[in-house]
Every structure is written in structure tokens, then in C-alpha cells.
Design an enzyme around this catalytic site. Sequence first.
Site, PDB file in Angstrom:
ATOM      1  N   GLY A 128       1.470   5.431   1.196  1.00  0.00           N
ATOM      2  CA  GLY A 128       1.375   6.018   2.478  1.00  0.00           C
ATOM      3  C   GLY A 128       2.560   5.678   3.329  1.00  0.00           C
ATOM      4  CG  HIS A 129       3.331   2.133   4.274  1.00  0.00           C
ATOM      5  ND1 HIS A 129       2.917   2.535   5.572  1.00  0.00           N
ATOM      6  CD2 HIS A 129       2.715   1.258   3.769  1.00  0.00           C
ATOM      7  CE1 HIS A 129       1.808   1.660   5.471  1.00  0.00           C
ATOM      8  NE2 HIS A 129       1.639   1.034   4.460  1.00  0.00           N
ATOM      9  CG  ASP A 159       0.773  -6.026   1.032  1.00  0.00           C
ATOM     10  OD1 ASP A 159       1.400  -5.312   0.585  1.00  0.00           O
ATOM     11  OD2 ASP A 159      -0.346  -5.835   1.721  1.00  0.00           O
ATOM     12  N   GLY A 165       0.896  -1.197  -0.111  1.00  0.00           N
ATOM     13  CA  GLY A 165       0.122   0.072  -0.042  1.00  0.00           C
ATOM     14  C   GLY A 165       1.051   1.189  -0.183  1.00  0.00           C
ATOM     15  CG  HIS A 185      -1.384  -0.975   7.286  1.00  0.00           C
ATOM     16  ND1 HIS A 185      -0.902  -1.852   7.339  1.00  0.00           N
ATOM     17  CD2 HIS A 185      -1.110  -0.366   5.712  1.00  0.00           C
ATOM     18  CE1 HIS A 185      -0.353  -2.334   6.178  1.00  0.00           C
ATOM     19  NE2 HIS A 185      -0.262  -1.427   5.315  1.00  0.00           N
TER      20      HIS A 185
END
Lengths: 230, 230, 330, 330
Positions: C55-56, C109, C53, C218
Site C-alpha cells: 500500500g506504500h 516490522d 506492509g 498508515h
Amino acid sequence: MSTPRSEAALDTAFFTAWITRAAAAIETDRVWLSELDAAIGDGDHGTNLDRGFAGVMRVLDTTSPRTPATVLSLTGTTLISKVGGASGPLYGTAFRRAGNALGDATEIDLPGLASALDAALAAIRKLGAARDGDKTMVDALAPAVAALNEAASNAAPLLDALSAMVDAARAGADATIPMQASKGRASYLGPRSVGHRDPGAASTVLILTALRDTAAAVGSDVGSNGSDSD
Amino acid sequence: MSTPRSEAALDTAFFTAWITRAAAAIETDRVWLSELDAAIGDGDHGTNLDRGFAGVMRVLDTTSPRTPATVLSLTGTTLISKVGGASGPLYGTAFRRAGNALGDATEIDLPGLASALDAALAAIRKLGAARDGDKTMVDALAPAVAALNEAASNAAPLLDALSAMVDAARAGADATIPMQASKGRASYLGPRSVGHRDPGAASTVLILTALRDTAAAVGSDVGSNGSDSD
Amino acid sequence: MKKLINAPDTVVADALEGLAAAHPSLAVDLENRVISRAEGPRQGKVGLVSGGGSGHEPLHGGFVGYGMLDAACPGEVFTSPVPDQMLTAARAVDGGAGVLQIVKNYTGDVLNFQMAEELAGDEGIEVRSVLVNDDVAVEDSLYTAGRRGTGATVFVEKIAGALAEQGADLAAVAAVAEEVNARSRSFGIALSAATTPASGRPGFTLGEAEIEIGVGIHGEPGRRRGPIASAAQLAQTALDAINDDMPLSGEVLVMVNGMGGTPLIELYIIYREVQRLLAAKGVTIARNLVGNYITSLEMQGFSLTLCRLTEQFTELWDAPVQTPALRWGR
Amino acid sequence: MKKLINAPDTVVADALEGLAAAHPSLAVDLENRVISRAEGPRQGKVGLVSGGGSGHEPLHGGFVGYGMLDAACPGEVFTSPVPDQMLTAARAVDGGAGVLQIVKNYTGDVLNFQMAEELAGDEGIEVRSVLVNDDVAVEDSLYTAGRRGTGATVFVEKIAGALAEQGADLAAVAAVAEEVNARSRSFGIALSAATTPASGRPGFTLGEAEIEIGVGIHGEPGRRRGPIASAAQLAQTALDAINDDMPLSGEVLVMVNGMGGTPLIELYIIYREVQRLLAAKGVTIARNLVGNYITSLEMQGFSLTLCRLTEQFTELWDAPVQTPALRWGR
Ligand SMILES: Nc1ncnc2c1ncn2[C@@H]1O[C@H](COP(=O)(O)OP(=O)(O)O)[C@@H](O)[C@H]1O
Ligand SMILES: Nc1ncnc2c1ncn2[C@@H]1O[C@H](COP(=O)(O)OP(=O)(O)O)[C@@H](O)[C@H]1O
Ligand SMILES: [Mg+2]
Ligand SMILES: [Mg+2]
Ligand SMILES: [Mg+2]
Ligand SMILES: [Mg+2]
């Protein structure tokens, strides 16, 4: 005992109508699904599925699938390509395997539909390795498929069979509320996952309800148009 | 007209007592000073000065200054080394220059004190380039030094002179409230700096009040202890 | 929700365009959402692909370049990428020596990379996957999806990347990646939650003085909530959790990672505490990273990752790396 | 206030210990609070010293190293350092060719560096200072303390650092530093305020959808408050402010800087917008930085800094640099 009336033909148009209705249902309830996911997951289930089904609609609008199998297959492949997250491969593979199970037939009967959903459930079970009671979509889909199979083996009318399926899916989804999750993101909550509906179970209900409602809509159309010809 | 009473001797002990009292006042009001600074600056004025004066106290405690000049000089150097920010160099240089002005004398008279504060004001004006009305410590110090000089030239008694100085400082600090800042961090606020007391002007009042109160305390001590010897 | 975005659903697309514009060393396939090295695959070199995802950041796109990843596949914010991305990546980076997928252990994932592995295999690209699952906060792997993949991902990508750069074969690169994961552990503590653009609301809510101990990247819940404590105590909590699971000794690689909203000055304070605690145990920090390497949008807090070094690891760690976010020796 | 600290008054001391432990390339004088290169001064090289309040990390300590600063003097959080620190630094870095102080234009910094310059001069060290004042948000320099020093500081430190490394004399290094400052402008926009450890409260308060337009790096007020807008609009606001003050043309160096609490993914979105807007003007971004380089603790928002490049600047920008926060070419 059901009132006898005309049954929808489970042809390519029917399957397209089902997926269209499912996509609309997901779009309508996307915020709710994401909120369910926010409570015990990461809050994206509605967004994920909506992105996926919107993609499916674009594909179905621009291709003209010839068989029910193709409709489900395209749906599955597109979901896999568009959803991401856990639900993408799970639903995607489920639809693909269901499509495979339908073969080349242009019209499907109730037992055919039941075994397609059998294949879908098996695919999800295999890929996700979730057991019953793990608080996943399986807890809605498994009882639904069982109910459909039972109705099919009793030669129940289509709409009754699908209604039984939806009822079982609903009950299954409700039953996820007291469960503790042991698969997927919700499992990290441990006991704190108790008391919340599983979002995947909820979306399964939406998708299966769309199937029943498609049959009901087509059936009642046929029924009202054709009642005097009976 | 003031009641005549014994005057404090402005010797090394007196200057040490002044700085000690000023340090205590800053410590007591450090949060208030920082809050004033938070309104129109960066909220560190109290912390800055308290860190500086705490350092000064450590220095004064471990050295034995021989002259008033040394007390002020050590105060200034230590403030420069410990405060940081705009006020550190300004107050620090002010105290150093005031110390220089006192020369080698072991006891200072009122005119001597007045010219030391003259030197302090001049140092701040030179370093900070602030004009009157720029909403800085200058707006408290300048009228205070003027009042002190006037009292000295009128040969007023010490405590009266210092009280006049404090009154002028207070009035000057109050007068910063409606000013718009055009020096230092507060100047970035433009018109929004209006309506707030300048923190540096406020700390100047604290330091000068400590000077007056030191004289009052010593004077009244002398007065009460020595009244029968008069 | 105040964010520097155009619209929630264009976040990833817009950021990829920015990434492409900022880094000429990267080739960014905007259509298929694959970030790879501008110079393309090197014949005979194992291709390293990771993703997850968004955002990291800088993970994973910021780690594409010489000595580290060959390609990264960014999903939507906090949502795993889709198999098509990894398939495109595998095609883009395959230099004939096969492709290693580095996968953080989250159901989404795992499933999407697994499907990609099958699809690439169908095309004749040899693909293997290694799972990163270093987050000791997840205690009971039997009743959960297993330990989450967090900070060790950076170590795996760097060390396996260095070995791949040296020309090792797929089995060897996969083996070192697995070994790094096996010798690494992480633990995170959050002071505040992140808000995804799509949801517009914080993922969880903490009290004025409350923290989430063992949080996931998350914002997944940790072991417990507790009151805020001193940096020394928080470092101890994280280190104890790691040491209880994998007793530390010898030389270690330490990462004090910021979650995205933590001032760097605070990370250095945590590092000081970790250093002191380890020194007291006789453990030596041979290498370290202090900064934002695997973030959770604007979440405040830190994660601590430790790897028990081997001689080989240290050598590969020191090997040249040239990526937007990690760069030395070249 | 939730922070990863031990106590408000040990923040800087603790962080310096962490910095020292993390970076063997740095010598950290904990007593005098000076961060310098471990290898000490190079004979005949101009020494570059900067400093300022802490809370802006990696500025300045993270820029100490080959090709950039020789020493940095960190003050208390958001409070300028004291002259003793700069004097200690001047002594530590003087290689006989003099010392250049790079000073951000804030009254406190200016005065403290000025005093240090005098003190060092008394000791026979030749010291010059260059003032950085690039923040166009401050419109009226006559009735203010003048334009604040912000992002251009990074450019000045890098470019002057490269020239000093090449052996240029003090006058030349000072001249290029001044020229970089003269050709650079910045503008910042905050979505939220920072809380200093000492005050325990946010420096200002914004509404749910309100932003501070033209904010300073200590949270100084900007030109106005306004509603949150799209990344494209915010980039335009910042760029217009800069372009109105210094019409842009030719090749530029762009920094999209995060204020400490901004996700990197958002900075890339801003960069995309800046890139598009500049392209539309016919201005080329020849070099860029996207990330956290001059922060304001955990403040959310970004600042944009542009420098009109010369050939010399570009060459010096590309020259090798090896510091904790900026590293390439070596
Ligand atoms: N291993 C699994 N087997 C079956 N279903 C699963 C599994 N893991 C997760 N799910 C289903 O997926 C749903 C979450 O989907 P989604 O939110 O789209 O993905 P993600 O968890 O990656 O964000 C859960 O509510 C659950 O029903
Ligand atoms: N140029 C100047 N001349 C005189 N006094 C000044 C000047 N600039 C600032 N000051 C004083 O300094 C005070 C602020 O001190 P302080 O908060 O300690 O430093 P900083 O502004 O660096 O944080 C202001 O309230 C003002 O009285
Ligand atoms: Mg989810
Ligand atoms: Mg201040
Ligand atoms: Mg997700
Ligand atoms: Mg200050």
C-alpha cells in the site's frame, strides 16, 4: 466450591481441540477485533489473526501432531509465518515457547499447563518489551496466567482453574479500556488511546476462553457419559 | 415605434465604453457562466473570459487607441493571448476581424457596425466550423447579427436596432437549451447536453447586451443633457 | 469502497503478478512473496533487503534493482511481512558478504524482521538490520513505540544501495544506512484518509476543511488536527517541525512526497514553498525528489523529508540507479 | 475543497516555479509559461512542442528533455494554453529544422495551436501540427468534436521525440507521430471526479458504487455509467472497447495509466488483468508503462492505452530518454 465432575484429559486431542476452537472464535469475531484495532491501531488485528489461525488449521488438518507440545509448536510457527504485524511474532513465539515448556509428555497436568502459559507470557514480555499497563495483550495474559498459577498451586479442579484464568483475562482486558497505550501502533494516539479496549487483549481473552470451553466441553461430555460409572 | 431621442456617437470612446461594460458584465456573471459550462463542459468559461477581459482592460487602460478599429483589435488580440480554451481564439478572432472591418474611421455608423459584426460571425464560423444548431455561441450571434442587419437596412434608429439585436441574441441563446451539442466539449455529452444553455451563447448575450446598454447610456445621457438643445 | 481490485484478499497477490509481468528486471517469487533482482545476487556484494506492509508503492518493490535494493518483502496491505519472506529474501540475495535489512520502525516490522534475522543467522547468513525512524511527528519516544519510519527509507535504500553496489562491506553499508537515517527527518500532513481493502472504510475521518498534521504512512494520528491552510503555511508547518528537531544548515536533500491521491501539480507547489523557506534560512537544496515515492494508498496529502547531506551522501545519491521507480545515470 | 495550493489563480504559476526549482535540466519561462530544455535548441534538430491544460502532470512538462519534447506549454488547469505560449516555445526550440506541435484533440487546444502555427509561420518558422485523437470512448465523431486526445500523447511524444533526436526531418517526424496516433487507442474508467481549483467542486458526481465508463481526461462523460466491478471486468471493458475499434494482434505497447488519485498497487492489478486478457488473445505486450503519466488532478480510476508496435516504434521507444518523468538508456 465447585461441583466435582470428570476432568478433561489434557492430551494431544485436547490441545488440537483448543486450537480449533480458538481458530473458530477468532474467525467469528474477526470483524470485531479489526474494529477494535481500527479505533486505536490500523484495523487489521482480526484479519491478521484469522489469516494466521486459518493457516494453523490447514497445518493441523494435514499433519498428525503426536504430542501437545507439537500442537502448540506448529501453531506458533504457523502464526509466525502467516500473521505478520505485531501480533504474529508475539503470539507465534508465545505458542512456540509454551510448546517447548510441555516437553515430550503426551498428557499434561494443570501445573504443566500453567508453566506453559508462564513461558508464553515470558516470551511475549521479552519480545515486545511491554510492561503491565502499556495497554497490550500482556494486560490480559499476565493476570490470567497469575490466576491459573494460583489455582494450580491450590490444586483447584481444572475447570475452576481455567474459569479463574478466563475471568482474570476478561478483567485484564476490560482494564485496558482506561489505559493510555505506550506500546504498538496505538501508542501514537497518546491520550486519544484512552477509552478503547486493546485488540490484542481482546484476542487473548478469546484464545483463553477457547481453552476453558474446550475443557468444559470435554469435561461435560465425560461427565454426562460417565456420571453413572462414578 | 420608438421615441426619437439623441443617438450615441459610435466613436472610439463609445467602443471603449462598450468593451469596459462587457468586461464588467463578464466579471459579474463569471460564476454563472462557469456553472453553465460545468453542466455541459469543463466549468471554466466564466473564468476564461474574465481572465481575458481583465487583460483587455489592462491593455485599454495603458494604451490610448485612436480608432474604434484599434479598440476591437486590441480586445481581440488580448483575448487570444489571455483566454485559452475554445472561446479565446473564437472571440479573439471575432473581435480582430470586426476591428479590421471598421477600417480607419473614427466614427462608425449603424451599417458599419452591422458589417463589423458580420465579419465577427464569419470569423467564428470559419474557425470553429460550427453550423447553426450545433449549440454554440454561433446560435446566439447569428440571429443577433441578422436582426442587426435587418434593422440597419430598414434604417432603424440605433437603439432600436441594438435592442432588436439583443432580443434576437437572447432568443438564440434560449434556443440552445433544447439543442444537442455537436461542437466543442459539450458534444461529448451527446443527448445529455440537451436541457442546458450553452455558455458561449450566454456570454455572447452578455457582450451584445453591453453594446446595447452602452448606446442606451450614452444616448440617454446625450438625451437628457442635450434635450433642450434639440 | 470503490477500488480497482478483484477481492480484498487477493490484492497483494494480484498486484505482485502485475509487477512481475510489467518488469522483466525483477524476479517475483509469488509463492513466498519476495521481489528480487532478476539477475540474482552478485558474489561479494552486500545484499540489501527491505519490506513492510503493502500500500506504500512504489516502496519497496519499485526500488529493487541496480544501485538500490536487492529484494523487497511485501506484507498484506498496511501489515508487516512475515519472517519467512525475509528469510527467503536473505537466501535469494546473499552473495556471501552478508545481508542488510532496512526496517521501518513499527512494532510489527521490527519484530518480524528480528525473527528473520535470527532464522537467517541460524542458516549461517550474516544479517544486520538498520532501523529507520525519521518521523518527527512522534514527539514522545518514551511513551510510544518510537518514531515511525517514513520518507527517509527512500534515502537510506538509495544511498546504502549505492555503497553496497560499490562493494563496501556489511559494516560500512550498515553504518552509512544508520548515518542517513540519523541525518534525516520527515513530517507528513494528510487531507484525507486511506481505505484499506480489508476494512473497506477510511482509517479516520476529517471534516470538510480539516487536516491531520503529522500523520503517519498508515494514517496513524499526528500531533493535531487543524484547518486547511495555504501551501505556504503547510510547507512551513512541516519544515518547522523538522527544523525544530534537527536544525538545518548547509546542503540538503529534499523529498516532497505525495501520499498517493495528491496531484503532482500540488506537490510542485509545496516544493516551491519549501525551496523558498529553505533559501530564506540559507539552506541549499542540492538534490530533490518530487513525486509519489512512499504512499498510503489513495490518501491525499504530502510528506516532507530532509536529509543533511555529506559529500559522501551526495556522491552516493548521484550514483547510477536502475529500478522501476528511481532511475538515473545508467 | 482541500488542496495543497496558495490560491486557485496562482496554481499554475506556483507549480511552474516549483518545477523550475526542482529540475535544473529544464528552463522555465515563468512570464510566458513555456517549459523547455535548459540546453536550448540543437541546430538541425526538429523541435517538438506540446502543451495543453494543466492538471495532467507529468504531461507535458515532465516529458521535456533529451529524446522527447523540446518544450511544453501549460495552460490554466484543464484549459488549453494560448497561442503566445506556443509561439514563444517555437522560437525557443527552433533549430532551423522546423517545429512539430503535438496537439490533443480538444477544440480549445486545436484552435490555439492552429493560431500559433499561423503566427510562427508569419515569423518564418516552419511549423506543423499533429493531432492526437485516441480515445475510443467517443463513438460518433460526426456529431462531436471528434475523438479526444489522451494516453497516446505519451507514446507520440516519446516515439516522435526519439526520431527527432536522431536527426530526422520535419516530414518524417510528423509522419511517425501520425502513425503512432493511428496505431494507438485509449479508454478510461473513473471511480471519482476531479475538482478544479477554480471551480472548487467535483466535475461530476457518482454514486457510492458507480463508475464513469469511457471518461475523458477532464472528466468528460464517457459512454455510460455503471456499477463498480472487479479489476478483471474493468480491464476487460476497456480492452474490449479498444479491440472492437482496432483489432489487436502481434506486439503491443501497453500503458496502464493512473488518473492521479489511484494507488499504484491497483494499477498493477489492472496491468495483471490486461496482460492475461491479451495473452489469451495471442497478443504480446512487448513494452509497458504502469503509473501516473497523464492524470486528471486527483481523479480516481485508470486509462488503458495500447499501441500496435512496428519494429521502428519499438526501436524508438527503447531509445534513450531523459526527462523528469520518463528516463532510461542514458
Ligand atoms: N510491544 C508489544 N508488546 C505486546 N503486545 C503488543 C506490542 N505491540 C503491540 N502489541 C499487541 O498487538 C496488538 C496489535 O496487533 P496487530 O493489529 O495484529 O498488529 P499491528 O499493530 O502490527 O497492526 C495490540 O492490540 C497489542 O495488544
Ligand atoms: N467549434 C466551435 N464553434 C463555435 N463555438 C464553439 C465551438 N466550440 C466551442 N464553442 C463555444 O465555446 C464555448 C466554451 O468555451 P470555453 O469553456 O471557454 O472553452 P473550453 O470548451 O475549451 O473549456 C461553448 O459554450 C461554445 O459556445
Ligand atoms: Mg493492527
Ligand atoms: Mg470550458
Ligand atoms: Mg498492521
Ligand atoms: Mg476549458
